[in-house]
Design a protein around this motif. Structure first.
Motif, PDB file in Angstrom:
ATOM      1  N   ILE A 122       0.838  -1.205   0.000  1.00  0.00           N
ATOM      2  CA  ILE A 122       0.000   0.000   0.000  1.00  0.00           C
ATOM      3  C   ILE A 122       0.870   1.251   0.000  1.00  0.00           C
ATOM      4  CG2 ILE A 122      -1.669   1.326   1.361  1.00  0.00           C
ATOM      5  CD1 ILE A 122      -2.707  -1.322   2.442  1.00  0.00           C
ATOM      6  N   ALA A 123       0.473   2.229  -0.835  1.00  0.00           N
ATOM      7  CA  ALA A 123       1.137   3.534  -0.783  1.00  0.00           C
ATOM      8  C   ALA A 123       0.057   4.596  -0.614  1.00  0.00           C
ATOM      9  CB  ALA A 123       1.925   3.785  -2.065  1.00  0.00           C
ATOM     10  N   GLU A 124       0.349   5.602   0.191  1.00  0.00           N
ATOM     11  CA  GLU A 124      -0.629   6.670   0.408  1.00  0.00           C
ATOM     12  C   GLU A 124       0.008   8.026   0.195  1.00  0.00           C
ATOM     13  OE1 GLU A 124      -2.055   5.545   4.309  1.00  0.00           O
ATOM     14  OE2 GLU A 124      -3.936   4.856   3.407  1.00  0.00           O
ATOM     15  N   GLY A 125      -0.838   9.014  -0.080  1.00  0.00           N
ATOM     16  CA  GLY A 125      -0.313  10.363  -0.300  1.00  0.00           C
ATOM     17  C   GLY A 125      -1.354  11.389   0.098  1.00  0.00           C
ATOM     18  N   PRO A 126      -1.001  12.675  -0.051  1.00  0.00           N
ATOM     19  CA  PRO A 126      -1.903  13.743   0.417  1.00  0.00           C
ATOM     20  C   PRO A 126      -3.139  13.928  -0.475  1.00  0.00           C
ATOM     21  CG  PRO A 126       0.022  14.672  -0.653  1.00  0.00           C
ATOM     22  CD  PRO A 126       0.250  13.198  -0.599  1.00  0.00           C
ATOM     23  N   GLU A 127      -4.241  14.372   0.160  1.00  0.00           N
ATOM     24  CA  GLU A 127      -5.450  14.670  -0.623  1.00  0.00           C
ATOM     25  C   GLU A 127      -5.358  16.068  -1.228  1.00  0.00           C
ATOM     26  OE1 GLU A 127      -9.045  13.817   1.626  1.00  0.00           O
ATOM     27  OE2 GLU A 127      -8.287  11.842   2.167  1.00  0.00           O
ATOM     28  N   VAL A 128      -4.679  16.982  -0.519  1.00  0.00           N
ATOM     29  CA  VAL A 128      -4.425  18.305  -1.105  1.00  0.00           C
ATOM     30  C   VAL A 128      -3.096  18.185  -1.844  1.00  0.00           C
ATOM     31  CG1 VAL A 128      -4.050  20.757  -0.636  1.00  0.00           C
ATOM     32  CG2 VAL A 128      -5.617  19.423   0.808  1.00  0.00           C
ATOM     33  N   GLU A 129      -3.153  18.369  -3.150  1.00  0.00           N
ATOM     34  CA  GLU A 129      -2.000  18.055  -3.998  1.00  0.00           C
ATOM     35  C   GLU A 129      -1.567  19.263  -4.816  1.00  0.00           C
ATOM     36  OE1 GLU A 129       0.280  16.342  -4.791  1.00  0.00           O
ATOM     37  OE2 GLU A 129       0.025  14.246  -4.250  1.00  0.00           O
ATOM     38  N   ASP A 130      -0.469  19.100  -5.541  1.00  0.00           N
ATOM     39  CA  ASP A 130      -0.106  20.137  -6.508  1.00  0.00           C
ATOM     40  C   ASP A 130      -0.346  19.629  -7.924  1.00  0.00           C
ATOM     41  OD1 ASP A 130       1.998  18.391  -6.951  1.00  0.00           O
ATOM     42  OD2 ASP A 130       3.329  19.458  -5.558  1.00  0.00           O
ATOM     43  N   THR A 152     -12.078  20.028 -11.273  1.00  0.00           N
ATOM     44  CA  THR A 152     -11.100  20.056 -10.191  1.00  0.00           C
ATOM     45  C   THR A 152     -11.440  21.138  -9.171  1.00  0.00           C
ATOM     46  OG1 THR A 152      -9.470  19.440 -11.845  1.00  0.00           O
ATOM     47  CG2 THR A 152      -8.628  20.159  -9.711  1.00  0.00           C
ATOM     48  N   PHE A 153     -11.316  20.799  -7.908  1.00  0.00           N
ATOM     49  CA  PHE A 153     -11.449  21.808  -6.853  1.00  0.00           C
ATOM     50  C   PHE A 153     -10.070  22.395  -6.597  1.00  0.00           C
ATOM     51  CE2 PHE A 153     -15.050  19.026  -5.507  1.00  0.00           C
ATOM     52  CZ  PHE A 153     -16.054  19.990  -5.537  1.00  0.00           C
ATOM     53  N   PHE A 154      -9.951  23.713  -6.796  1.00  0.00           N
ATOM     54  CA  PHE A 154      -8.682  24.369  -6.498  1.00  0.00           C
ATOM     55  C   PHE A 154      -8.759  25.009  -5.120  1.00  0.00           C
ATOM     56  CE2 PHE A 154      -8.909  24.055 -11.049  1.00  0.00           C
ATOM     57  CZ  PHE A 154      -7.637  23.635 -11.385  1.00  0.00           C
ATOM     58  N   ILE A 155      -7.598  25.133  -4.492  1.00  0.00           N
ATOM     59  CA  ILE A 155      -7.568  25.728  -3.154  1.00  0.00           C
ATOM     60  C   ILE A 155      -7.275  27.214  -3.296  1.00  0.00           C
ATOM     61  CG2 ILE A 155      -6.431  25.659  -0.889  1.00  0.00           C
ATOM     62  CD1 ILE A 155      -7.762  23.012  -1.467  1.00  0.00           C
ATOM     63  N   GLN A 156      -8.153  28.038  -2.795  1.00  0.00           N
ATOM     64  CA  GLN A 156      -7.965  29.500  -2.778  1.00  0.00           C
ATOM     65  C   GLN A 156      -7.526  30.066  -4.128  1.00  0.00           C
ATOM     66  OE1 GLN A 156      -5.266  30.014   0.506  1.00  0.00           O
ATOM     67  NE2 GLN A 156      -6.953  30.233   1.935  1.00  0.00           N
ATOM     68  N   ARG A 157      -8.197  29.666  -5.152  1.00  0.00           N
ATOM     69  CA  ARG A 157      -7.946  30.187  -6.512  1.00  0.00           C
ATOM     70  C   ARG A 157      -6.501  30.011  -6.983  1.00  0.00           C
ATOM     71  NH1 ARG A 157     -12.490  33.035  -7.822  1.00  0.00           N
ATOM     72  NH2 ARG A 157     -13.726  33.574  -6.010  1.00  0.00           N
ATOM     73  N   ASN A 158      -5.747  29.223  -6.262  1.00  0.00           N
ATOM     74  CA  ASN A 158      -4.369  28.981  -6.688  1.00  0.00           C
ATOM     75  C   ASN A 158      -4.387  27.789  -7.648  1.00  0.00           C
ATOM     76  OD1 ASN A 158      -1.759  28.170  -6.989  1.00  0.00           O
ATOM     77  ND2 ASN A 158      -1.206  28.469  -4.824  1.00  0.00           N
ATOM     78  N   PRO A 159      -4.064  28.024  -8.923  1.00  0.00           N
ATOM     79  CA  PRO A 159      -4.199  26.922  -9.882  1.00  0.00           C
ATOM     80  C   PRO A 159      -3.212  25.785  -9.633  1.00  0.00           C
ATOM     81  CG  PRO A 159      -3.178  28.815 -10.924  1.00  0.00           C
ATOM     82  CD  PRO A 159      -3.573  29.258  -9.539  1.00  0.00           C
ATOM     83  N   ASP A 160      -2.259  26.004  -8.739  1.00  0.00           N
ATOM     84  CA  ASP A 160      -1.264  24.957  -8.510  1.00  0.00           C
ATOM     85  C   ASP A 160      -1.641  24.015  -7.362  1.00  0.00           C
ATOM     86  OD1 ASP A 160       1.126  23.691  -9.244  1.00  0.00           O
ATOM     87  OD2 ASP A 160       2.071  24.501  -7.427  1.00  0.00           O
ATOM     88  N   ILE A 161      -2.512  24.474  -6.457  1.00  0.00           N
ATOM     89  CA  ILE A 161      -2.862  23.653  -5.278  1.00  0.00           C
ATOM     90  C   ILE A 161      -4.315  23.206  -5.423  1.00  0.00           C
ATOM     91  CG2 ILE A 161      -2.976  23.567  -2.747  1.00  0.00           C
ATOM     92  CD1 ILE A 161      -0.182  24.071  -3.783  1.00  0.00           C
ATOM     93  N   LEU A 162      -4.541  21.911  -5.349  1.00  0.00           N
ATOM     94  CA  LEU A 162      -5.876  21.403  -5.639  1.00  0.00           C
ATOM     95  C   LEU A 162      -6.160  20.128  -4.858  1.00  0.00           C
ATOM     96  CD1 LEU A 162      -4.948  18.976  -7.869  1.00  0.00           C
ATOM     97  CD2 LEU A 162      -4.582  21.031  -9.216  1.00  0.00           C
ATOM     98  N   LEU A 163      -7.422  19.720  -4.850  1.00  0.00           N
ATOM     99  CA  LEU A 163      -7.777  18.432  -4.267  1.00  0.00           C
ATOM    100  C   LEU A 163      -7.567  17.370  -5.342  1.00  0.00           C
ATOM    101  CD1 LEU A 163     -11.060  19.350  -2.347  1.00  0.00           C
ATOM    102  CD2 LEU A 163      -8.735  19.113  -1.451  1.00  0.00           C
TER     103      LEU A 163
END
Ligand code: PHE
Length: 339
Positions: A122-130, A152-163
């Protein structure tokens, strides 16, 4: 007099108390100098001689009964410590109802267990990604529609950080820091900007898999997935692969299994095709291997990804996807007997 004795006898036999104070009250009521039994003894003088023997005996019995009863009630209260003072021996021995495992957890565990038998870890990673791990490293062109705000859901209008929209991001993370052989499955929650309905939700769960080594071929992909399908849905399950497209795999395919409701004859569930879709898969695109630091001239690999809700649906026929996240106990309890 005889009636009165009988009345008191019944009352004393039925006597129930819940405190020491109540025992004392009962003692005073029946046995004190002015208690009901003592009064009867006083009246005994007026009893005609021929009845004295019978009534005297009954009166003595009554007194013994009352004394014994009060003593035994006292003893039972003195025995019980404070902690068990409110002890209710009529309660069931297991007062807590056992919870149930969530159907998605049951299915996830089963998928993991099947692939672990093939050597996957098993490998796991973050839900908030780049963007890099969710899209760019996976060969999504800069203008690929899946990056669109629609999906895609972006975080705070930052196109680089997303769910993350899929757990393929975990695969690219693992490839970045591990050289083959790599054999992982990545379970986790993913997010997509979709209107919520009985068949779509803005989040769902996936298990994706990745196998990279020297000489991995499409035949390996097919055999591994057939093994999975038969373990999951039964040994008679058939599979077919339809050509498809994913940016990160080439060639790509979607996998169907024979509909286990109608045995492949065709029914409403499989829309009369005899087949139901269960996952996407393909050979890892060489661009992806190279982007993640793995030499695509030496290594090849395959990847696949499935929705846990979809597999759970096939197993349990849950008609409304929203049931999985509403935590309605009546729904969850239906899975009590599974596993
Ligand atoms: N990542 C794809 C999805 O989310 C599934 C997939 C994984 C397809 C790996 C092919 C290979 O739909």
């Amino acid at each position: 007099m005889l009636n009165k004795i009988q009345e008191l006898k019944d009352a004393i036999e039925a006597l129930q108390v819940s405190s020491i104070e109540e025992i004392e009250a009962a003692r005073i009521k029946y046995l004190s100098k002015k208690g009901e039994i003592s009064l009867l003894f006083n009246d005994f003088r007026t009893v005609p001689n021929e009845l004295k023997r019978e009534i005297g005996q009954k009166l003595n019995e009554l007194k013994t009964l009352a004394t014994d009863k009060i003593n035994s009630l006292k003893a039972s209260f003195e025995d019980s410590s404070d902690a068990s003072a409110g002890l209710d021996l009529t309660r069931t021995s297991a007062p807590y109802t056992i919870g149930t495992r969530h159907p998605l957890s049951l299915v996830k565990e089963e998928i993991i267990s099947i692939f672990s038998r093939l050597g996957y870890t098993i490998a796991e990673g973050p839900e908030v990604e780049d963007d890099w791990h969710v899209f760019s490293s996976l060969n999504f062109a800069a203008d690929h529609p899946a990056r669109d705000m629609q999906d895609t859901f972006f975080i705070q209008r930052n196109p680089d950080i997303l769910l993350r929209t899929h757990t393929s991001s975990v695969q690219s993370r693992v490839m970045e820091h591990t050289q083959p052989p790599i054999r992982i499955i990545c379970p986790g929650r993913v997010y997509r900007n979709e209107a919520i309905s009985y068949r779509a939700h803005c989040f769902f769960h996936q298990v994706e898999g990745l196998y990279v080594d020297k000489g991995v071929t499409f035949a390996d992909l097919k055999q591994s997935l057939l093994y999975f399908a038969r373990e999951m849905f039964g040994p008679d399950t058939k599979m077919r692969l339809r050509p498809s497209y994913f940016p990160f795999t080439e060639p790509s395919a979607e996998m169907d299994i024979s509909c286990d409701l109608c045995g492949g004859k065709g029914c409403n569930f499989c829309k009369h095709t005899g087949w139901v879709e269960i996952l996407g898969c393909g050979m890892v695109d060489p661009n992806v291997l190279d982007a993640c630091g793995i030499d695509s001239k030496v290594y090849s690999g395959f990847a696949f990804g499935m929705g846990i809700e979809r597999i759970a649906n096939l197993k349990f026929r849950v008609k409304d996807l929203r049931m999985f996240s509403e935590n309605d106990v009546r729904f969850l309890e239906e899975f009590k007997s599974v596993h």
